[in-house]
Design an enzyme around this catalytic site. Sequence first.
Site, PDB file in Angstrom:
ATOM      1  N   GLY A  90       1.193  -1.255  -0.026  1.00  0.00           N
ATOM      2  CA  GLY A  90       0.083   0.444   0.041  1.00  0.00           C
ATOM      3  C   GLY A  90       0.668   1.477   0.211  1.00  0.00           C
ATOM      4  N   GLU A 114       4.012   4.299   5.655  1.00  0.00           N
ATOM      5  CA  GLU A 114       2.429   3.294   5.537  1.00  0.00           C
ATOM      6  C   GLU A 114       1.418   4.533   4.686  1.00  0.00           C
ATOM      7  OE1 GLU A 114       0.831   0.571   5.453  1.00  0.00           O
ATOM      8  OE2 GLU A 114       0.411  -0.042   7.119  1.00  0.00           O
ATOM      9  N   ASP A 115       0.868   3.338   4.960  1.00  0.00           N
ATOM     10  CA  ASP A 115      -0.338   3.862   3.446  1.00  0.00           C
ATOM     11  C   ASP A 115      -1.579   4.436   4.436  1.00  0.00           C
ATOM     12  OD1 ASP A 115      -1.484   1.311   4.217  1.00  0.00           O
ATOM     13  OD2 ASP A 115      -1.748   1.105   2.761  1.00  0.00           O
ATOM     14  N   ASP A 127      -5.530   1.578  10.410  1.00  0.00           N
ATOM     15  CA  ASP A 127      -7.290   1.232  10.634  1.00  0.00           C
ATOM     16  C   ASP A 127      -7.010   0.981  12.139  1.00  0.00           C
ATOM     17  OD1 ASP A 127      -9.794   1.298   9.142  1.00  0.00           O
ATOM     18  OD2 ASP A 127      -9.387  -0.724   9.015  1.00  0.00           O
ATOM     19  N   GLY A 166      -4.964  -0.376  13.731  1.00  0.00           N
ATOM     20  CA  GLY A 166      -3.852  -0.306  14.680  1.00  0.00           C
ATOM     21  C   GLY A 166      -3.029  -1.123  14.667  1.00  0.00           C
ATOM     22  N   THR A 221      -2.145  -3.588  12.658  1.00  0.00           N
ATOM     23  CA  THR A 221      -0.629  -4.086  11.217  1.00  0.00           C
ATOM     24  C   THR A 221       0.568  -3.347  11.940  1.00  0.00           C
ATOM     25  OG1 THR A 221      -2.009  -4.152   9.119  1.00  0.00           O
ATOM     26  CG2 THR A 221       0.046  -4.243   9.269  1.00  0.00           C
ATOM     27  N   LEU A 222       0.289  -1.642  12.393  1.00  0.00           N
ATOM     28  CA  LEU A 222       1.510  -1.039  12.184  1.00  0.00           C
ATOM     29  C   LEU A 222       1.344  -1.563  13.968  1.00  0.00           C
ATOM     30  CD1 LEU A 222       0.906   2.228  11.433  1.00  0.00           C
ATOM     31  CD2 LEU A 222       2.360   1.280  10.995  1.00  0.00           C
ATOM     32  N   LYS A 232      -7.784   6.813  10.132  1.00  0.00           N
ATOM     33  CA  LYS A 232      -8.706   6.745  10.155  1.00  0.00           C
ATOM     34  C   LYS A 232      -8.832   6.628  12.229  1.00  0.00           C
ATOM     35  CE  LYS A 232     -10.304   4.070   6.427  1.00  0.00           C
ATOM     36  NZ  LYS A 232     -10.825   2.348   6.289  1.00  0.00           N
TER      37      LYS A 232
HETATM   38  P1  IMP Z   1      -4.944  -2.094  10.225  1.00  0.00           P
HETATM   39  O1  IMP Z   1      -3.989  -3.504  10.484  1.00  0.00           O
HETATM   40  O2  IMP Z   1      -6.499  -2.729  10.435  1.00  0.00           O
HETATM   41  O3  IMP Z   1      -4.998  -0.732  10.527  1.00  0.00           O
HETATM   42  O4  IMP Z   1      -4.736  -1.636   8.800  1.00  0.00           O
HETATM   43  C1  IMP Z   1      -3.915  -1.302   8.350  1.00  0.00           C
HETATM   44  C2  IMP Z   1      -3.902  -2.358   6.659  1.00  0.00           C
HETATM   45  O5  IMP Z   1      -5.471  -2.560   6.402  1.00  0.00           O
HETATM   46  C3  IMP Z   1      -3.212  -0.308   5.614  1.00  0.00           C
HETATM   47  O6  IMP Z   1      -1.797  -1.027   6.170  1.00  0.00           O
HETATM   48  C4  IMP Z   1      -4.308  -0.959   4.231  1.00  0.00           C
HETATM   49  O7  IMP Z   1      -2.766  -2.046   3.505  1.00  0.00           O
HETATM   50  C5  IMP Z   1      -5.219  -1.693   5.197  1.00  0.00           C
HETATM   51  N1  IMP Z   1      -6.595  -0.894   4.714  1.00  0.00           N
HETATM   52  C6  IMP Z   1      -7.302  -0.174   6.105  1.00  0.00           C
HETATM   53  N2  IMP Z   1      -8.086   0.915   5.738  1.00  0.00           N
HETATM   54  C7  IMP Z   1      -8.370   0.763   4.620  1.00  0.00           C
HETATM   55  C8  IMP Z   1      -8.855   1.334   3.125  1.00  0.00           C
HETATM   56  O8  IMP Z   1      -9.619   2.093   3.373  1.00  0.00           O
HETATM   57  N3  IMP Z   1      -8.636   1.067   2.089  1.00  0.00           N
HETATM   58  C9  IMP Z   1      -7.238   0.436   1.657  1.00  0.00           C
HETATM   59  N4  IMP Z   1      -6.953  -0.160   2.457  1.00  0.00           N
HETATM   60  C10 IMP Z   1      -6.997   0.218   3.344  1.00  0.00           C
HETATM   61 MG    MG Z   2      -1.107  -2.067   4.030  1.00  0.00          MG
END
Ligand code: IMP
Ligand code: MG
Length: 190
Positions: free
Chosen positions: A51, A106-107, A110, A112, A114-115, A138
Amino acid sequence: MINSSHNLHDDIADILIDEKTLQARIRELAHRITDDYRHTDDLLLICVLKGAFMFLADLTRDLERPHELDFMGVSSYGASTESSGVVRIVLDLNQDIGGRNVLIVEDIIDSGRTLDYLRRILLARSPASLRIVSLLDKPDRREVDVPVDYTGFHIPNEFVVGYGLDFGEIYRNLPFIAILKSEVFAHLNT
Ligand code: IMP
Ligand code: MG
């Protein structure tokens, strides 16, 4: 695969952040990072694939401090729009980051998860410093608290694509951040 008989742009309901706004904000972030790392010649940017590839490409060109690049691949979503909560490393670094100044690129943050996972793994490798820059955030969706040092844009709780972000691996090439039409999600058969 998503219906391929139509143009990508037909799937877009709205452009949330246009190209010019993205570029201007990324330049601001790069200036701040340039300033914050002015006391060191050691900086390693770690791009979280896939991403963040487009964000990295623009950010690196606006940074005025010497720096190296490396890549990590993580996967947490599959073909859905909801995080599974399980993060997998699909590509690891080629190098030791012990004693290095590391900046994770990071892109989007969401939930959190993954990070948080990535941060723990990298901290265990004893970098001199570890910071995070995320293009999008977000905040309403956060489940795990992660310290993000630089944020491009706070966005509402909408699934977005473009500028590196995908839905089912498509739409990463769009030069802006967009919201898809609801009928596009209906094509998903999971
Ligand atoms: P988290 O682990 O929920 O914070 O998600 C992070 C990862 O989910 C990001 O690195 C994206 O690859 C993916 N992601 C989260 N939200 C979106 C979105 O709105 N569109 C596309 N990918 C998303
Ligand atoms: Mg990503």
